[in-house]
Write a protein that holds these residues in place. Structure first.
Motif, PDB file in Angstrom:
ATOM      1  N   VAL A 277      10.305 -30.642 -10.934  1.00 59.38           N
ATOM      2  CA  VAL A 277       9.470 -31.653 -10.283  1.00 59.38           C
ATOM      3  C   VAL A 277       9.885 -31.616  -8.814  1.00 59.38           C
ATOM      4  O   VAL A 277      10.979 -32.062  -8.447  1.00 59.38           O
ATOM      5  CB  VAL A 277       9.660 -33.050 -10.909  1.00 59.38           C
ATOM      6  CG1 VAL A 277       8.744 -34.064 -10.222  1.00 59.38           C
ATOM      7  CG2 VAL A 277       9.366 -33.019 -12.419  1.00 59.38           C
ATOM      8  N   GLY A 278       9.026 -31.032  -7.991  1.00 65.75           N
ATOM      9  CA  GLY A 278       9.330 -30.827  -6.576  1.00 65.75           C
ATOM     10  C   GLY A 278       9.376 -32.136  -5.806  1.00 65.75           C
ATOM     11  O   GLY A 278       9.113 -33.210  -6.360  1.00 65.75           O
TER      12      GLY A 278
ATOM     13  N   GLU B 170      13.444 -33.524  -8.846  1.00 62.71           N
ATOM     14  CA  GLU B 170      14.190 -33.531 -10.112  1.00 62.71           C
ATOM     15  C   GLU B 170      13.963 -32.194 -10.814  1.00 62.71           C
ATOM     16  O   GLU B 170      12.829 -31.839 -11.123  1.00 62.71           O
ATOM     17  CB  GLU B 170      13.709 -34.679 -11.000  1.00 62.71           C
ATOM     18  CG  GLU B 170      14.046 -36.041 -10.425  1.00 62.71           C
ATOM     19  CD  GLU B 170      13.194 -37.144 -11.031  1.00 62.71           C
ATOM     20  OE1 GLU B 170      13.740 -37.985 -11.749  1.00 62.71           O
ATOM     21  OE2 GLU B 170      11.972 -37.153 -10.789  1.00 62.71           O
ATOM     22  N   ASN B 171      15.059 -31.497 -11.075  1.00 64.37           N
ATOM     23  CA  ASN B 171      14.970 -30.166 -11.667  1.00 64.37           C
ATOM     24  C   ASN B 171      16.061 -29.966 -12.707  1.00 64.37           C
ATOM     25  O   ASN B 171      17.199 -30.412 -12.517  1.00 64.37           O
ATOM     26  CB  ASN B 171      15.156 -29.099 -10.578  1.00 64.37           C
ATOM     27  CG  ASN B 171      14.006 -29.098  -9.581  1.00 64.37           C
ATOM     28  OD1 ASN B 171      12.949 -28.554  -9.844  1.00 64.37           O
ATOM     29  ND2 ASN B 171      14.204 -29.749  -8.449  1.00 64.37           N
TER      30      ASN B 171
ATOM     31  N   GLY C  75       5.509 -31.904 -14.874  1.00 62.16           N
ATOM     32  CA  GLY C  75       5.911 -30.645 -14.259  1.00 62.16           C
ATOM     33  C   GLY C  75       5.087 -29.496 -14.810  1.00 62.16           C
ATOM     34  O   GLY C  75       3.862 -29.554 -14.811  1.00 62.16           O
ATOM     35  N   GLU C  76       5.777 -28.472 -15.318  1.00 59.05           N
ATOM     36  CA  GLU C  76       5.085 -27.257 -15.744  1.00 59.05           C
ATOM     37  C   GLU C  76       4.738 -27.299 -17.231  1.00 59.05           C
ATOM     38  O   GLU C  76       5.167 -26.471 -18.021  1.00 59.05           O
ATOM     39  CB  GLU C  76       5.950 -26.042 -15.402  1.00 59.05           C
ATOM     40  CG  GLU C  76       6.085 -25.870 -13.894  1.00 59.05           C
ATOM     41  CD  GLU C  76       7.284 -25.028 -13.493  1.00 59.05           C
ATOM     42  OE1 GLU C  76       7.902 -24.409 -14.373  1.00 59.05           O
ATOM     43  OE2 GLU C  76       7.602 -25.018 -12.298  1.00 59.05           O
ATOM     44  N   GLY C  77       3.998 -28.323 -17.612  1.00 59.56           N
ATOM     45  CA  GLY C  77       3.411 -28.322 -18.941  1.00 59.56           C
ATOM     46  C   GLY C  77       4.270 -28.875 -20.065  1.00 59.56           C
ATOM     47  O   GLY C  77       3.984 -28.629 -21.230  1.00 59.56           O
TER      48      GLY C  77
ATOM     49  N   LEU D 137      19.167 -32.224 -12.168  1.00 58.18           N
ATOM     50  CA  LEU D 137      19.686 -32.383 -10.804  1.00 58.18           C
ATOM     51  C   LEU D 137      18.722 -33.252 -10.008  1.00 58.18           C
ATOM     52  O   LEU D 137      17.539 -32.919  -9.881  1.00 58.18           O
ATOM     53  CB  LEU D 137      19.826 -31.013 -10.127  1.00 58.18           C
ATOM     54  CG  LEU D 137      20.179 -31.052  -8.630  1.00 58.18           C
ATOM     55  CD1 LEU D 137      21.569 -31.641  -8.410  1.00 58.18           C
ATOM     56  CD2 LEU D 137      20.077 -29.662  -8.014  1.00 58.18           C
ATOM     57  N   HIS D 138      19.232 -34.367  -9.504  1.00 55.85           N
ATOM     58  CA  HIS D 138      18.481 -35.241  -8.597  1.00 55.85           C
ATOM     59  C   HIS D 138      18.888 -34.898  -7.165  1.00 55.85           C
ATOM     60  O   HIS D 138      20.063 -34.813  -6.847  1.00 55.85           O
ATOM     61  CB  HIS D 138      18.817 -36.706  -8.907  1.00 55.85           C
ATOM     62  CG  HIS D 138      18.498 -37.651  -7.778  1.00 55.85           C
ATOM     63  ND1 HIS D 138      17.318 -38.352  -7.705  1.00 55.85           N
ATOM     64  CD2 HIS D 138      19.202 -37.989  -6.665  1.00 55.85           C
ATOM     65  CE1 HIS D 138      17.320 -39.077  -6.598  1.00 55.85           C
ATOM     66  NE2 HIS D 138      18.449 -38.880  -5.952  1.00 55.85           N
TER      67      HIS D 138
END
Ligand code: MN
Length: 298
Positions: A54-55, A103-104, A15-17, A74-75
């Motif tokens: 993760v989009g 997934e976030n 994701g973002e690093g 959250l899935h």
């Protein structure tokens, strides 16, 4: 002949690093049974406002297996499932012929994230099955020689995990606080991997940290575990005998099938969208497929 090998883990980003450790696939060992991917993420501490995103992205030919140690994720998927996974729980998503998920971490989260995500290659009979999603809140727990063992997949010491897989597999999380020693029983028909999730452990007389994966070939009867304030993940299975290629989020027997899935994702065909998904759909990266198993001499 039975043998075992200490393998160094790769560090990569998610994701973002966020830095994660990737245990499978690696150059020395592509798969362990049908387990074909193993990421150990965290423990990561979040600053206020930080998050893991993760989009929406597609999968085929595998099951994703998420074991939550700390934090919440959250899935959301294209079947319409929206499921928060909390510590001690498992999310199992069977991609089969194709699914999309995101997934976030949550806006309201505990500030820490620690999880293992594994993928399981589906055998020929199930790899094109319709997709499904299962959430498991209760897994068998075994107290043994000072270890609290959560049986994630398969059977151990007369307990059976409800997690639904399609080839002979095991996965267990072992945790101890006091100095503990246990001869963990192995199935000689299985190969195994041992990953330290927290602390360190002495395995068959050798000290292991979170930087290593221990691989054990078939033919072993047990492993000798000695640890204090540690957490250990053991996975295993019957060696997978079908040809497989892994490319991005796809697992298939041929490059042609992988390329079809890539084309379908790029052109918005076949894969369904995720209702109310957070984040933008992920683009396909430029990378080469890794051959997981091949019985052909090419
Ligand atoms: Mn995924």
């Amino acid at each position: 002949m039975a043998y075992q090998e200490k393998i160094n883990l790769r560090t990569t980003t998610l994701g973002e690093g966020f830095t994660i450790k990737r245990a499978l696939p690696n150059k020395k060992q592509r798969m362990i049974g049908a387990w074909c991917f193993l990421d150990h993420a965290g423990p990561i501490s979040f600053q206020p406002g930080q998050a893991m995103h993760v989009g929406p992205h597609p999968h085929i030919g595998l099951q994703t297996f998420t074991w939550m140690i700390q934090g919440e994720v959250l899935h959301q998927d294209s079947l319409g499932y929206e499921q928060i996974i909390s510590p001690g729980q498992v999310n199992l998503m069977t991609a089969g012929n194709g699914i999309t998920h995101a997934e976030n971490t949550l806006d309201e989260q505990s500030g820490v994230l620690h999880l293992a995500q594994l993928w399981i290659a589906l055998p020929e009979k199930q790899r094109q099955m319709p997709p499904k999603f299962e959430h498991y809140t209760h897994l068998p727990i075994i107290q043994q020689n000072g270890f609290t063992i959560t049986l994630l997949v398969g059977s151990l010491l007369k307990k059976i995990s409800p997690v639904h897989v399609y080839t002979p597999l095991i996965a267990a999380d072992l945790m101890c606080t006091e100095e503990s020693v246990f001869n963990f029983p192995l199935n000689p028909n299985f190969e195994y991997g041992v990953l330290i999730l927290a602390g360190e452990a002495t395995i068959d007389g050798e000290l292991f940290s979170k930087e290593h994966l221990l691989y054990l070939s078939t033919g072993h009867q047990h492993i000798h575990l000695q640890a204090k304030n540690a957490r250990v993940l053991i996975i295993g299975g019957e060696p997978f005998t079908e040809d497989r290629i892994i490319w991005w989020n796809f697992v298939a027997p041929t490059q042609a099938e992988i390329e079809t899935a890539v084309h379908q994702w790029k052109t918005g065909q076949h894969f369904q969208t995720v209702p109310n998904a957070q984040g933008q759909p992920l683009p396909v990266p430029e990378l080469a497929g890794i051959k997981l198993k091949s019985n052909l001499n090419h």
